[in-house]
Design an enzyme around this catalytic site. Structure first.
Site, PDB file in Angstrom:
ATOM      1  N   GLU A  42     -21.761   5.264 -12.914  1.00  0.00           N
ATOM      2  CA  GLU A  42     -21.982   3.838 -12.663  1.00  0.00           C
ATOM      3  C   GLU A  42     -23.252   3.638 -11.836  1.00  0.00           C
ATOM      4  O   GLU A  42     -23.538   4.386 -10.911  1.00  0.00           O
ATOM      5  CB  GLU A  42     -20.786   3.261 -11.904  1.00  0.00           C
ATOM      6  CG  GLU A  42     -20.902   1.779 -11.572  1.00  0.00           C
ATOM      7  CD  GLU A  42     -19.726   1.268 -10.751  1.00  0.00           C
ATOM      8  OE1 GLU A  42     -19.529   0.035 -10.748  1.00  0.00           O
ATOM      9  OE2 GLU A  42     -19.023   2.077 -10.120  1.00  0.00           O
ATOM     10  N   LYS A 109     -19.084  -5.207 -16.719  1.00  0.00           N
ATOM     11  CA  LYS A 109     -17.880  -4.904 -15.936  1.00  0.00           C
ATOM     12  C   LYS A 109     -17.039  -6.164 -15.708  1.00  0.00           C
ATOM     13  O   LYS A 109     -17.531  -7.167 -15.204  1.00  0.00           O
ATOM     14  CB  LYS A 109     -18.302  -4.304 -14.588  1.00  0.00           C
ATOM     15  CG  LYS A 109     -17.164  -3.807 -13.714  1.00  0.00           C
ATOM     16  CD  LYS A 109     -17.752  -3.155 -12.465  1.00  0.00           C
ATOM     17  CE  LYS A 109     -16.689  -2.570 -11.562  1.00  0.00           C
ATOM     18  NZ  LYS A 109     -17.303  -1.950 -10.352  1.00  0.00           N
ATOM     19  N   CYS A 143     -15.487   1.788 -13.537  1.00  0.00           N
ATOM     20  CA  CYS A 143     -14.920   1.988 -12.205  1.00  0.00           C
ATOM     21  C   CYS A 143     -13.633   1.193 -11.947  1.00  0.00           C
ATOM     22  O   CYS A 143     -12.562   1.583 -12.387  1.00  0.00           O
ATOM     23  CB  CYS A 143     -15.988   1.696 -11.159  1.00  0.00           C
ATOM     24  SG  CYS A 143     -15.685   2.505  -9.567  1.00  0.00           S
TER      25      CYS A 143
END
Length: 258
Positions: A42, A109, A143
């Site tokens: 990331e 995300k 994540c």
């Protein structure tokens, strides 16, 4: 049936220096075994920084670099970057995956890490993305997305889930447990690529990158706190045989996302 050779680049990141990170990964890529899919962590150009989008490399520059590497190694390659896209109204944490032909796939995300105030600096994505690559259907995630299983629920539409992260060592047990759960509950391969080292906020990252089979078998486990490359070969035939032999997916509950 297809096999997919995959590699995870568990590496430290240079804080807020995209060119330095490019140079580092160019050196690492020279040591990567022949692969169809290569995954970086990331925010691989900056580290997990809330201010990253203001001074990070522009998206076309990152795409050009990824395209060059994808062509050189004949692989789908990607990681996430912080950027402010021209078409948007705010900054995003965007997973970019680029093929050797220059085809670009984007996933923004969805779940922003509020404990780090990410939701104050970035806009959440609203699209679930599936990529098809060399016979595999792939779900990209970033994540904190790992903590939300409904969004990643397999709707019989993917074979492999990718989780890239800057996941601190203090919560590594959660990272490892949730990766395993996502593989087993979705009857899919799961790749978890996390960074190592420390960042400018004095957070430590242990990596603990994993390649996990649909049955929960660890196909590769990176040594914690070590910069390394983890690789494995995924079998689509074995995946389909397992799903037919143990069709738990037939009894999955239906969910609707708003």
């Amino acid at each position: 049936m297809s096999d997919l050779k995959v590699s995870l680049l568990q590496q430290p990141l240079v804080w807020m220096d995209g060119e330095a990170n490019f140079r580092h990964f160019e050196q690492v890529l020279q040591q990567v075994p022949d692969s169809d899919l290569i995954i970086l962590p990331e925010m691989f150009t900056t580290g997990f920084a809330m201010e990253a989008a203001k001074s990070s490399l522009p998206e076309p520059v990152v795409i050009a670099w990824l395209t060059e590497q994808a062509k050189k190694y004949d692989a789908l390659i990607g990681g996430s970057v912080a950027l402010t896209p021209a078409e948007g109204e705010g900054s995003v944490n965007r997973f970019l995956l680029v093929s050797p032909a220059g085809e670009v796939h984007r996933y923004d995300k969805r779940h922003l890490f509020r404990m780090g105030e990410e939701h104050h600096f970035y806009q959440a994505g609203n699209q679930r993305v599936i990529i098809e690559w060399r016979g595999f259907r792939i779900l990209p995630q970033i994540c904190y997305d790992l903590r939300f299983p409904v969004f990643a629920r397999n709707r019989n539409d993917y074979d492999l889930a990718l989780y890239i992260a800057s996941w601190p060592a203090a919560r590594s047990a959660h990272w490892q447990a949730l990766l395993l759960a996502r593989a087993i509950e979705n009857q899919a391969y799961v790749l978890g690529c996390n960074r190592v080292g420390e960042d400018a906020n004095q957070l430590s990252y242990s990596g603990d990158s994993r390649i996990i089979s649909p049955t929960g078998e660890f196909l590769a486990c990176a040594e914690p706190h070590v910069a390394t490359v983890s690789s494995a070969v995924l079998s689509l035939e074995a995946l389909q045989a397992y799903r037919e032999r143990f069709p738990a997916w037939r009894d999955a509950d239906a969910f609707t996302l708003n």
